[in-house]
Design an enzyme around this catalytic site. Structure first.
Site, mmCIF file in Angstrom:
data_model
loop_
_atom_site.group_PDB
_atom_site.id
_atom_site.type_symbol
_atom_site.label_atom_id
_atom_site.label_comp_id
_atom_site.label_asym_id
_atom_site.label_seq_id
_atom_site.Cartn_x
_atom_site.Cartn_y
_atom_site.Cartn_z
ATOM 1 N N ARG A 68 0.822 -1.222 0.000
ATOM 2 C CA ARG A 68 0.000 0.000 0.000
ATOM 3 C C ARG A 68 0.846 1.258 0.000
ATOM 4 N NH1 ARG A 68 -2.459 -3.848 3.000
ATOM 5 N NH2 ARG A 68 -1.503 -3.070 4.909
ATOM 6 N N GLU A 105 3.174 -6.069 13.447
ATOM 7 C CA GLU A 105 2.061 -6.241 14.390
ATOM 8 C C GLU A 105 1.527 -7.666 14.225
ATOM 9 O OE1 GLU A 105 -1.186 -3.618 13.615
ATOM 10 O OE2 GLU A 105 -2.120 -3.960 15.563
HETATM 11 P P1 AMP Z 1 4.385 -1.850 11.887
HETATM 12 O O1 AMP Z 1 5.701 -2.336 11.361
HETATM 13 O O2 AMP Z 1 3.918 -2.611 13.085
HETATM 14 O O3 AMP Z 1 4.390 -0.355 12.120
HETATM 15 O O4 AMP Z 1 3.297 -2.169 10.781
HETATM 16 C C1 AMP Z 1 3.166 -1.347 9.685
HETATM 17 C C2 AMP Z 1 2.955 -2.128 8.418
HETATM 18 O O5 AMP Z 1 2.017 -3.172 8.590
HETATM 19 C C3 AMP Z 1 2.421 -1.232 7.332
HETATM 20 O O6 AMP Z 1 3.039 -1.584 6.108
HETATM 21 C C4 AMP Z 1 0.944 -1.516 7.298
HETATM 22 O O7 AMP Z 1 0.462 -1.595 5.983
HETATM 23 C C5 AMP Z 1 0.775 -2.844 8.005
HETATM 24 N N1 AMP Z 1 -0.192 -2.777 9.099
HETATM 25 C C6 AMP Z 1 0.088 -2.917 10.416
HETATM 26 N N2 AMP Z 1 -1.016 -2.854 11.161
HETATM 27 C C7 AMP Z 1 -2.033 -2.648 10.310
HETATM 28 C C8 AMP Z 1 -3.444 -2.487 10.461
HETATM 29 N N3 AMP Z 1 -4.018 -2.513 11.670
HETATM 30 N N4 AMP Z 1 -4.183 -2.284 9.353
HETATM 31 C C9 AMP Z 1 -3.604 -2.241 8.133
HETATM 32 N N5 AMP Z 1 -2.279 -2.402 7.916
HETATM 33 C C10 AMP Z 1 -1.505 -2.605 8.982
#
Ligand code: AMP
Length: 187
Positions: A68, A105
């Site tokens: 995305r 996550e």
């Molecule tokens: P993080 O590394 O934990 O900050 O996760 C960010 C990445 O995971 C981004 O590329 C987001 O597209 C995806 N992501 C994490 N959590 C979500 C969520 N709740 N909804 C959509 N995409 C998420």
């Protein structure tokens, strides 16, 4: 004016992001931006709001994170008159790459860029749709560093503030258009 938003014909950006509970795994509330992407006026509004903080920052490249971050990042790059660098999942790029792994996550992964994608000294803005725990963005920052480029900042459409991802991004300027606070049932 306070009433402006209420009287606008277009839906607000937040209304075009759908919460999908338990996707892709139980306990995760997935932020689905496909309704926003399908609305041309909302897309322009979102991309301008993501580009605005960086207009005076001499950004040479926008680094977008698969997948995305490609959609939003490429549009932000055009808006800023910058080039676009895709940070891809492993083994997708055809030439020599730098690779950085990170915890998500949900799950674990890595992202890669071509070693010659951002010349030393060039100025790069990192763009993604969601800042959650910050692990992905921090890995992207390490890729910018590996190339010898300068990290200008981080830009996100959405930030899940309760996960405190900003704490993993150091002092680098960080902006998000939409902030989501603590989960409703925890408030
Ligand atoms: P993080 O590394 O934990 O900050 O996760 C960010 C990445 O995971 C981004 O590329 C987001 O597209 C995806 N992501 C994490 N959590 C979500 C969520 N709740 N909804 C959509 N995409 C998420």
């Amino acid at each position: 004016m306070a009433g402006d938003h209420a009287h606008r014909a277009e839906p607000r950006l937040e209304e075009l992001v759908r919460d999908v509970p338990d996707f892709p795994t139980p306990g995760i509330v997935f932020k689905d931006i496909t309704p926003l992407l399908a609305d041309p006026r909302a897309m322009v509004e979102a991309v301008r709001a993501m580009a605005d903080p960086w207009r005076g920052s001499n950004v040479d490249f926008v680094l977008g994170i698969e997948a995305r971050g490609f959609i939003l990042g490429a549009m932000v790059a055009v808006e800023l008159g910058a080039g676009f660098v895709p940070a891809r999942k492993p083994d997708k790029l055809p030439r020599e790459t730098f690779s950085e792994s990170y915890g998500l996550e949900y799950g674990h992964d890595a992202i890669e860029v071509h070693t010659d994608s951002m010349p030393a000294g060039s100025r790069t803005l990192i763009v993604d749709d969601v800042l959650a725990t910050g692990g992905t963005a921090a890995a992207a920052a390490r890729l910018v560093g590996a190339c010898g480029a300068e990290l200008v900042g981080f830009e996100f459409l959405m930030e899940l503030t309760f996960l405190e991802g900003r704490s993993r991004l150091g002092r680098t300027p960080t902006h998000a258009v939409i902030a989501y606070g603590p989960a409703k049932d925890a408030a």
